[in-house]
Write a protein that holds these residues in place. Structure first.
Motif, PDB file in Angstrom:
ATOM      1  N   UNK A 185     -17.765  51.474 -32.265  1.00 27.20           N
ATOM      2  CA  UNK A 185     -18.978  50.949 -31.621  1.00 27.20           C
ATOM      3  C   UNK A 185     -19.885  52.091 -31.184  1.00 27.20           C
ATOM      4  N   UNK A 186     -20.063  53.061 -32.101  1.00 22.88           N
ATOM      5  CA  UNK A 186     -20.873  54.221 -31.779  1.00 22.88           C
ATOM      6  C   UNK A 186     -22.352  53.907 -31.661  1.00 22.88           C
ATOM      7  N   UNK A 187     -23.122  54.972 -31.440  1.00 22.40           N
ATOM      8  CA  UNK A 187     -24.531  54.829 -31.127  1.00 22.40           C
ATOM      9  C   UNK A 187     -24.745  54.976 -29.632  1.00 22.40           C
ATOM     10  N   UNK A 188     -25.978  55.197 -29.190  1.00 22.34           N
ATOM     11  CA  UNK A 188     -26.226  55.498 -27.775  1.00 22.34           C
ATOM     12  C   UNK A 188     -26.254  54.285 -26.850  1.00 22.34           C
ATOM     13  N   UNK A 189     -26.343  53.077 -27.391  1.00 22.06           N
ATOM     14  CA  UNK A 189     -26.608  51.918 -26.536  1.00 22.06           C
ATOM     15  C   UNK A 189     -25.546  51.692 -25.469  1.00 22.06           C
ATOM     16  N   UNK A 190     -24.273  51.744 -25.835  1.00 27.58           N
ATOM     17  CA  UNK A 190     -23.205  51.488 -24.863  1.00 27.58           C
ATOM     18  C   UNK A 190     -22.855  52.727 -24.051  1.00 27.58           C
ATOM     19  N   UNK A 191     -22.857  53.899 -24.697  1.00 28.23           N
ATOM     20  CA  UNK A 191     -22.498  55.122 -23.989  1.00 28.23           C
ATOM     21  C   UNK A 191     -23.560  55.541 -22.985  1.00 28.23           C
ATOM     22  N   UNK A 192     -24.813  55.554 -23.407  1.00 30.13           N
ATOM     23  CA  UNK A 192     -25.911  56.057 -22.590  1.00 30.13           C
ATOM     24  C   UNK A 192     -26.837  54.944 -22.114  1.00 30.13           C
ATOM     25  N   UNK A 193     -27.200  54.059 -23.031  1.00 25.97           N
ATOM     26  CA  UNK A 193     -28.180  53.034 -22.713  1.00 25.97           C
ATOM     27  C   UNK A 193     -27.745  52.065 -21.636  1.00 25.97           C
ATOM     28  N   UNK A 210     -38.253  40.244 -24.623  1.00 33.39           N
ATOM     29  CA  UNK A 210     -37.795  41.599 -24.934  1.00 33.39           C
ATOM     30  C   UNK A 210     -38.185  41.914 -26.375  1.00 33.39           C
ATOM     31  N   UNK A 211     -38.656  43.133 -26.576  1.00 31.51           N
ATOM     32  CA  UNK A 211     -38.930  43.597 -27.937  1.00 31.51           C
ATOM     33  C   UNK A 211     -38.269  44.953 -28.105  1.00 31.51           C
ATOM     34  N   UNK A 212     -37.438  45.084 -29.136  1.00 34.12           N
ATOM     35  CA  UNK A 212     -36.662  46.304 -29.353  1.00 34.12           C
ATOM     36  C   UNK A 212     -37.057  46.982 -30.653  1.00 34.12           C
ATOM     37  N   UNK A 213     -36.983  48.302 -30.641  1.00 32.61           N
ATOM     38  CA  UNK A 213     -37.183  49.124 -31.829  1.00 32.61           C
ATOM     39  C   UNK A 213     -35.972  50.033 -31.978  1.00 32.61           C
ATOM     40  N   UNK A 214     -35.517  50.238 -33.198  1.00 30.88           N
ATOM     41  CA  UNK A 214     -34.356  51.081 -33.430  1.00 30.88           C
ATOM     42  C   UNK A 214     -34.596  52.097 -34.521  1.00 30.88           C
ATOM     43  N   UNK A 215     -33.755  53.116 -34.533  1.00 28.68           N
ATOM     44  CA  UNK A 215     -33.792  54.155 -35.558  1.00 28.68           C
ATOM     45  C   UNK A 215     -32.365  54.380 -36.046  1.00 28.68           C
ATOM     46  N   UNK A 216     -32.131  54.334 -37.341  1.00 27.50           N
ATOM     47  CA  UNK A 216     -30.770  54.533 -37.853  1.00 27.50           C
ATOM     48  C   UNK A 216     -30.386  56.007 -37.873  1.00 27.50           C
ATOM     49  N   UNK A 331     -30.887  43.171 -27.726  1.00 24.12           N
ATOM     50  CA  UNK A 331     -31.372  44.351 -28.446  1.00 24.12           C
ATOM     51  C   UNK A 331     -30.667  44.470 -29.787  1.00 24.12           C
ATOM     52  N   UNK A 332     -29.353  44.306 -29.777  1.00 24.43           N
ATOM     53  CA  UNK A 332     -28.582  44.417 -31.026  1.00 24.43           C
ATOM     54  C   UNK A 332     -28.921  43.283 -31.981  1.00 24.43           C
ATOM     55  N   UNK A 333     -29.153  42.080 -31.442  1.00 25.18           N
ATOM     56  CA  UNK A 333     -29.525  40.959 -32.301  1.00 25.18           C
ATOM     57  C   UNK A 333     -30.820  41.270 -33.047  1.00 25.18           C
ATOM     58  N   UNK A 334     -31.792  41.819 -32.316  1.00 27.58           N
ATOM     59  CA  UNK A 334     -33.068  42.126 -32.949  1.00 27.58           C
ATOM     60  C   UNK A 334     -32.958  43.255 -33.968  1.00 27.58           C
ATOM     61  N   UNK A 335     -32.052  44.191 -33.724  1.00 28.46           N
ATOM     62  CA  UNK A 335     -31.917  45.347 -34.607  1.00 28.46           C
ATOM     63  C   UNK A 335     -30.826  45.179 -35.661  1.00 28.46           C
TER      64      UNK A 335
END
Length: 353
Positions: A185-193, A210-216, A331-335
């Motif tokens: 479950x990597x990526x910054x969302x759980x660790x930092x966000x 809510x409106x989310x933008x992501x970068x892979x 956020x994850x649903x949108x991304x």
């Protein structure tokens, strides 16, 4: 009227808290920092450590002078000399590990996030309530003395009506770090966000939109998330989190009467200012510090609550932890971010539009 002084922190000395016997479930980096802090600043006792690797448990026990090392989480949870289990396994195992401890009748303090998603968090809360045991998310930020002062300012209405919250958290990681592993479950969302999202939901509640933008990222995880939210009454919040490099990790809470500026890293011990339109500034001075100086506060608060018969920590109620994960779910649903072991029903079923 502008207050002359900031309120004083009401957080007692950590060493004065009643003693609990703690078991460490998952001897990783945060377990090391927690144990160092607790042993240095409190009367809490780490009596056992458990891992799926007995050699890792033994190494941890030797390093931190912990009496007993177990080679499974189940053995740790069943240990008669453990009152509470500190769950600090990887994110993907938080839910299962907490369930093992709760089913054994143990109180639990679970590293943030409480689960991979709000479904897991609600299940932990339900199981703990049924078992009659204490459960809380180890969101150490809200247990710090400075956040007790901030909480008093918000409750007293010193800032007026809150209109805006802005918070961010970026950090640099070695390429070998688990944050780049999709299977964990990597990526910054759980660790930092989790930190900026927790601040936003703690102050403003759940967003209406809510409106989310992501970068892979080339590793297969998400590299960066930005989100803007609106709330009942018109307030707005903006958050950003990423794994590219270090940021100030600052936060600002804007009200109609004053603005609260929390110096970075906002989630750790440190200073903040309340700034009024006419130029008055009230400063909370505290040396910037890290986990060693701060993690003991949550352990002491948990010990006091359990000694008093409480089953949740007032500083971080389970409903608040669930609310934060509901926002992360959206956020994850949108991304289109799905974590290992999840199915469609585990992601927030009612989208925030």
């Amino acid at each position: 009227m502008t207050p002359a002084l900031l309120p004083a922190s009401r957080v007692p000395e950590s060493r004065d808290a009643p003693t609990l016997r703690w078991g460490i479930m998952g001897p990783g980096w945060i377990a090391e920092r927690f144990t160092e802090s607790v042993q240095a600043h409190t009367g809490q006792v780490i009596t056992a450590v458990g891992s799926r690797s007995l050699s890792r448990s033994k190494a941890f026990a030797e390093t931190f002078n912990v009496p007993v090392a177990y080679g499974s989480y189940e053995e740790l949870a069943a240990a008669p000399d453990v009152d509470i289990v500190y769950v600090c396994t990887p994110h993907t195992a938080h839910h299962a590990s907490a369930v093992v401890a709760i089913d054994a009748g143990k109180h639990v303090l679970i590293e943030k996030p409480l689960g991979l998603n709000s479904h897991q968090a609600r299940d932990i809360a339900s199981r703990a309530e049924t078992a009659g045991v204490f459960a809380a998310e180890a969101m150490w930020t809200f247990f710090l003395p400075k956040f007790d002062v901030i909480r008093q300012l918000l409750e007293a209405g010193t800032l007026g009506t809150i209109t805006t919250v802005v918070a961010e958290y970026g950090e640099h990681f070695d390429p070998s770090h688990r944050i780049f592993n999709p299977e964990l479950a990597g990526g910054p969302l759980l660790d930092l966000g989790t930190y900026p999202l927790a601040l936003v939901t703690q102050v403003l509640g759940s967003p209406l939109r809510l409106h989310a933008l992501g970068q892979p990222h080339e590793s297969g995880v998400n590299a960066q998330v930005s989100a803007i939210m609106t709330f009942d009454g018109g307030a707005q919040a903006t958050v950003n989190t990423h794994l590219h490099n270090f940021t100030p990790t600052a936060a600002t809470i804007v009200g109609t009467k004053a603005t609260l500026v929390i110096e970075g890293p906002f989630n750790m011990p440190g200073a903040f200012e309340v700034r009024f339109p006419e130029g008055t500034r009230l400063r909370y001075d505290e040396a910037a510090a890290g986990h060693f100086e701060g993690l003991h506060y949550e352990a002491a608060a948990v010990a006091r609550t359990i000694a008093e018969g409480g089953l949740q920590a007032g500083q971080r109620m389970l409903a608040d932890s669930i609310s934060t994960l509901e926002v992360a779910d959206e956020i994850r649903r949108q991304l289109g971010i799905v974590f290992p072991g999840e199915t469609g029903k585990l992601v927030q079923p009612t989208p925030i539009l």
